[in-house]
Scaffold this motif. Structure first.
Motif, mmCIF file in Angstrom:
data_model
loop_
_atom_site.group_PDB
_atom_site.id
_atom_site.type_symbol
_atom_site.label_atom_id
_atom_site.label_comp_id
_atom_site.label_asym_id
_atom_site.label_seq_id
_atom_site.Cartn_x
_atom_site.Cartn_y
_atom_site.Cartn_z
ATOM 1 N N ARG A 60 0.847 -1.191 0.000
ATOM 2 C CA ARG A 60 0.000 0.000 0.000
ATOM 3 C C ARG A 60 0.883 1.240 0.000
ATOM 4 O O ARG A 60 1.929 1.271 0.656
ATOM 5 N N GLY A 61 0.444 2.261 -0.708
ATOM 6 C CA GLY A 61 1.211 3.492 -0.794
ATOM 7 C C GLY A 61 1.409 4.170 0.533
ATOM 8 O O GLY A 61 2.414 4.863 0.752
ATOM 9 N N SER A 62 0.459 3.967 1.470
ATOM 10 C CA SER A 62 0.537 4.639 2.768
ATOM 11 C C SER A 62 1.715 4.169 3.602
ATOM 12 O O SER A 62 2.083 4.818 4.583
ATOM 13 N N LEU A 63 2.334 3.062 3.241
ATOM 14 C CA LEU A 63 3.475 2.559 4.011
ATOM 15 C C LEU A 63 4.738 3.377 3.787
ATOM 16 O O LEU A 63 5.720 3.223 4.514
ATOM 17 N N VAL A 64 4.708 4.261 2.783
ATOM 18 C CA VAL A 64 5.895 5.032 2.408
ATOM 19 C C VAL A 64 5.553 6.520 2.416
ATOM 20 O O VAL A 64 4.478 6.926 1.968
ATOM 21 N N ASP A 65 6.479 7.315 2.911
ATOM 22 C CA ASP A 65 6.358 8.776 2.829
ATOM 23 C C ASP A 65 6.669 9.168 1.380
ATOM 24 O O ASP A 65 7.839 9.166 0.972
ATOM 25 N N THR A 66 5.627 9.486 0.613
ATOM 26 C CA THR A 66 5.804 9.739 -0.815
ATOM 27 C C THR A 66 6.747 10.907 -1.079
ATOM 28 O O THR A 66 7.585 10.848 -1.983
ATOM 29 N N ALA A 67 6.604 11.975 -0.308
ATOM 30 C CA ALA A 67 7.461 13.145 -0.523
ATOM 31 C C ALA A 67 8.924 12.805 -0.280
ATOM 32 O O ALA A 67 9.809 13.191 -1.057
ATOM 33 N N ALA A 68 9.191 12.064 0.802
ATOM 34 C CA ALA A 68 10.574 11.689 1.116
ATOM 35 C C ALA A 68 11.140 10.754 0.053
ATOM 36 O O ALA A 68 12.301 10.883 -0.359
ATOM 37 N N LEU A 69 10.320 9.817 -0.403
ATOM 38 C CA LEU A 69 10.791 8.902 -1.439
ATOM 39 C C LEU A 69 11.051 9.651 -2.738
ATOM 40 O O LEU A 69 12.048 9.387 -3.427
ATOM 41 N N GLU B 126 0.861 6.753 -2.712
ATOM 42 C CA GLU B 126 -0.095 7.607 -2.007
ATOM 43 C C GLU B 126 0.132 9.052 -2.450
ATOM 44 O O GLU B 126 1.225 9.582 -2.221
ATOM 45 N N PRO B 127 -0.898 9.651 -3.131
ATOM 46 C CA PRO B 127 -2.185 9.066 -3.499
ATOM 47 C C PRO B 127 -2.019 7.935 -4.510
ATOM 48 O O PRO B 127 -0.978 7.822 -5.171
ATOM 49 N N GLU B 128 -3.084 7.091 -4.630
ATOM 50 C CA GLU B 128 -2.954 5.916 -5.480
ATOM 51 C C GLU B 128 -2.679 6.307 -6.926
ATOM 52 O O GLU B 128 -1.930 5.627 -7.621
ATOM 53 N N VAL B 129 -3.309 7.387 -7.378
ATOM 54 C CA VAL B 129 -2.941 7.956 -8.681
ATOM 55 C C VAL B 129 -2.184 9.244 -8.401
ATOM 56 O O VAL B 129 -2.731 10.189 -7.842
ATOM 57 N N LEU B 130 -0.924 9.263 -8.758
ATOM 58 C CA LEU B 130 -0.092 10.439 -8.486
ATOM 59 C C LEU B 130 -0.552 11.629 -9.321
ATOM 60 O O LEU B 130 -1.120 11.454 -10.411
ATOM 61 N N PRO B 131 -0.295 12.851 -8.844
ATOM 62 C CA PRO B 131 -0.612 14.030 -9.651
ATOM 63 C C PRO B 131 0.105 13.968 -10.996
ATOM 64 O O PRO B 131 1.216 13.436 -11.103
ATOM 65 N N ALA B 132 -0.531 14.513 -12.027
ATOM 66 C CA ALA B 132 0.032 14.435 -13.382
ATOM 67 C C ALA B 132 1.428 15.039 -13.452
ATOM 68 O O ALA B 132 2.244 14.624 -14.277
ATOM 69 N N GLY B 133 1.716 16.001 -12.580
ATOM 70 C CA GLY B 133 3.020 16.649 -12.608
ATOM 71 C C GLY B 133 4.087 15.963 -11.790
ATOM 72 O O GLY B 133 5.213 16.472 -11.688
ATOM 73 N N SER B 134 3.784 14.800 -11.219
ATOM 74 C CA SER B 134 4.786 14.114 -10.390
ATOM 75 C C SER B 134 6.003 13.732 -11.227
ATOM 76 O O SER B 134 5.874 13.166 -12.315
ATOM 77 N N PRO B 135 7.207 14.006 -10.712
ATOM 78 C CA PRO B 135 8.430 13.637 -11.453
ATOM 79 C C PRO B 135 8.611 12.135 -11.577
ATOM 80 O O PRO B 135 9.376 11.668 -12.417
ATOM 81 N N LEU B 136 7.884 11.359 -10.762
ATOM 82 C CA LEU B 136 8.075 9.910 -10.781
ATOM 83 C C LEU B 136 7.648 9.282 -12.102
ATOM 84 O O LEU B 136 8.115 8.198 -12.457
ATOM 85 N N PHE B 137 6.794 9.954 -12.847
ATOM 86 C CA PHE B 137 6.346 9.399 -14.131
ATOM 87 C C PHE B 137 7.486 9.335 -15.153
ATOM 88 O O PHE B 137 7.468 8.488 -16.041
ATOM 89 N N ASN B 138 8.464 10.230 -15.036
ATOM 90 C CA ASN B 138 9.476 10.354 -16.084
ATOM 91 C C ASN B 138 10.885 9.949 -15.674
ATOM 92 O O ASN B 138 11.785 9.931 -16.517
ATOM 93 N N LEU B 139 11.096 9.631 -14.413
ATOM 94 C CA LEU B 139 12.448 9.293 -13.974
ATOM 95 C C LEU B 139 12.878 7.936 -14.517
ATOM 96 O O LEU B 139 12.113 6.964 -14.458
ATOM 97 N N PRO B 140 14.104 7.834 -15.021
ATOM 98 C CA PRO B 140 14.576 6.557 -15.566
ATOM 99 C C PRO B 140 14.828 5.496 -14.505
ATOM 100 O O PRO B 140 14.966 4.312 -14.837
ATOM 101 N N ASN B 141 14.911 5.890 -13.250
ATOM 102 C CA ASN B 141 15.152 4.951 -12.156
ATOM 103 C C ASN B 141 13.860 4.543 -11.442
ATOM 104 O O ASN B 141 13.906 3.965 -10.352
ATOM 105 N N VAL B 142 12.720 4.843 -12.055
ATOM 106 C CA VAL B 142 11.423 4.526 -11.442
ATOM 107 C C VAL B 142 10.540 3.802 -12.448
ATOM 108 O O VAL B 142 10.398 4.235 -13.598
ATOM 109 N N LEU B 143 9.963 2.690 -12.004
ATOM 110 C CA LEU B 143 8.929 2.008 -12.775
ATOM 111 C C LEU B 143 7.620 2.139 -12.007
ATOM 112 O O LEU B 143 7.491 1.639 -10.891
ATOM 113 N N LEU B 144 6.662 2.837 -12.614
ATOM 114 C CA LEU B 144 5.330 2.993 -12.037
ATOM 115 C C LEU B 144 4.356 2.092 -12.787
ATOM 116 O O LEU B 144 4.297 2.128 -14.016
#
Length: 345
Positions: free
Chosen positions: A256-265, A282-300
């Motif tokens: 579950r996303g709540s197990l992790v501090d999203t901002a810190a991660l 967390e939130p389950e659908v991240l905001p459209a502007g979240s950098p996590l969508f485009n980082l090469p070290n992240v698989l969403l």
């Protein structure tokens, strides 16, 4: 020679309780005929609101001995149970029952079964793939190859990749966590496990090494979350604990996303110090502007680790088998223990 006890099969009066979309997905043409053979069931009657005043529904609920539930089942509170005086069992064709089985159900003494063990299979398979790909740096190297459109110095760019003698940390010896332990057995990996409710000797028997959470984080090349969502596990991995993970380590979250501090991660991932495979956020659908969508070290991924497509047949078949056991007077193979719900999913 004594014969084993025989049980006469009967077809207990059963009502479906789930969302319309769930019924379509879970009760496929392969499963529904089996369910109808086992239960006295109107496959066209579906409860998504126990307060519905339809007379036909009211009569059927009054006769119901079993509820066959799945995602979208409304809460079985005291008011709902008043409409079902003959109800004796709830068979859940999905994982957690916390969304609909209330304290009133346990007060009534209802028998409850869950197909969580079947849902654990695809989540564990997803996790295994994520662990092996993470240590091999598949996502990162694929991104680099796509950007370069030409040869890459693999030995120079990835001198420390691979799964040989790496350390994997599993947080939670849940049904899924234990299944992951089983799947990791053939590999040359060290597996650490943190679970305050698990017996260290049992963990060792399964092939893991029990250890404290902070030690697991500091020693692991890959950390995979399999703990339940509880008040005590909210932001279990905060900024301080994420900082314990070694440079280049990967966090996998299928829990579950709540197990992790999203901002810190996010801060750790933006700096590229850590990697992540995230099926829950967390939130389950991240905001459209979240950098996590485009980082090469992240698989969403969009909550795909659990049962989907043909895997739903495994869930439903497990639940139908439980209902058949009930019809024969046998105990559930996968009963839900209310005493364990305080620290389980």
């Amino acid at each position: 020679m004594t014969s084993s006890p025989s049980y006469s099969a009967r077809r207990p009066a059963t009502v479906l309780a789930m969302s319309p979309g769930t019924r379509t997905a879970v009760l496929s043409g392969r499963i529904l005929p089996k369910l109808v053979r086992v239960a006295d069931l109107d496959p066209e009657l579906l409860v998504s609101d126990f307060g519905d005043d339809d007379p036909g529904l009211g009569r059927r609920l009054a006769e119901a001995e079993v509820l066959f539930t799945s995602w979208g089942c409304p809460p079985l509170d005291a008011g709902a149970l008043e409409r079902m005086p003959r109800l004796r069992a709830v068979v859940h064709a999905a994982g957690s029952v916390k969304h609909h089985v209330t304290e009133a159900c346990w007060d009534r003494g209802l028998l409850v079964s869950s197909a969580a063990i079947a849902n654990a299979v695809p989540v564990a398979e997803y996790t295994l793939a994520a662990i092996l790909f993470s240590n091999k740096r598949v996502l990162e190297s694929a991104h680099a190859y796509r950007s370069a459109r030409g040869p890459i110095d693999l030995l120079g760019c990835y001198p420390a990749v691979g799964n040989y003698r790496r350390t994997v940390g599993l947080i939670g010896a849940s049904l899924i966590g234990r299944r992951v332990l089983e799947l990791l057995r053939p590999f040359d990996l060290r597996v650490l496990v943190h679970d305050p409710y698990a017996d260290p000797a049992e963990i060792a028997t399964l092939g893991g090494e029990a250890c404290a959470l902070d030690e697991l984080l500091s020693r692991s090349d890959v950390v995979s979350l399999h703990a339940p969502e509880l008040p005590g596990t909210r932001r279990l991995l905060d900024a301080a604990r994420l900082a314990l993970m070694p440079d280049g380590a990967t966090l996998i979250n299928t829990a579950r996303g709540s197990l992790v501090d999203t901002a810190a991660l996010t801060e750790e991932l933006v700096t590229r110090r850590l990697h992540a495979v995230l099926d829950h956020t967390e939130p389950e659908v991240l905001p459209a502007g979240s950098p996590l969508f485009n980082l090469p070290n992240v698989l969403l991924t969009p909550h795909v680790a659990g049962s989907l497509g043909g895997e739903l047949d495994r869930l439903a078949a497990t639940a139908v088998a439980e209902l058949e056991r009930y019809a024969h007077g046998l105990p559930f193979r996968y009963p839900v223990d209310p005493a364990r719900l305080a620290y389980s999913a």
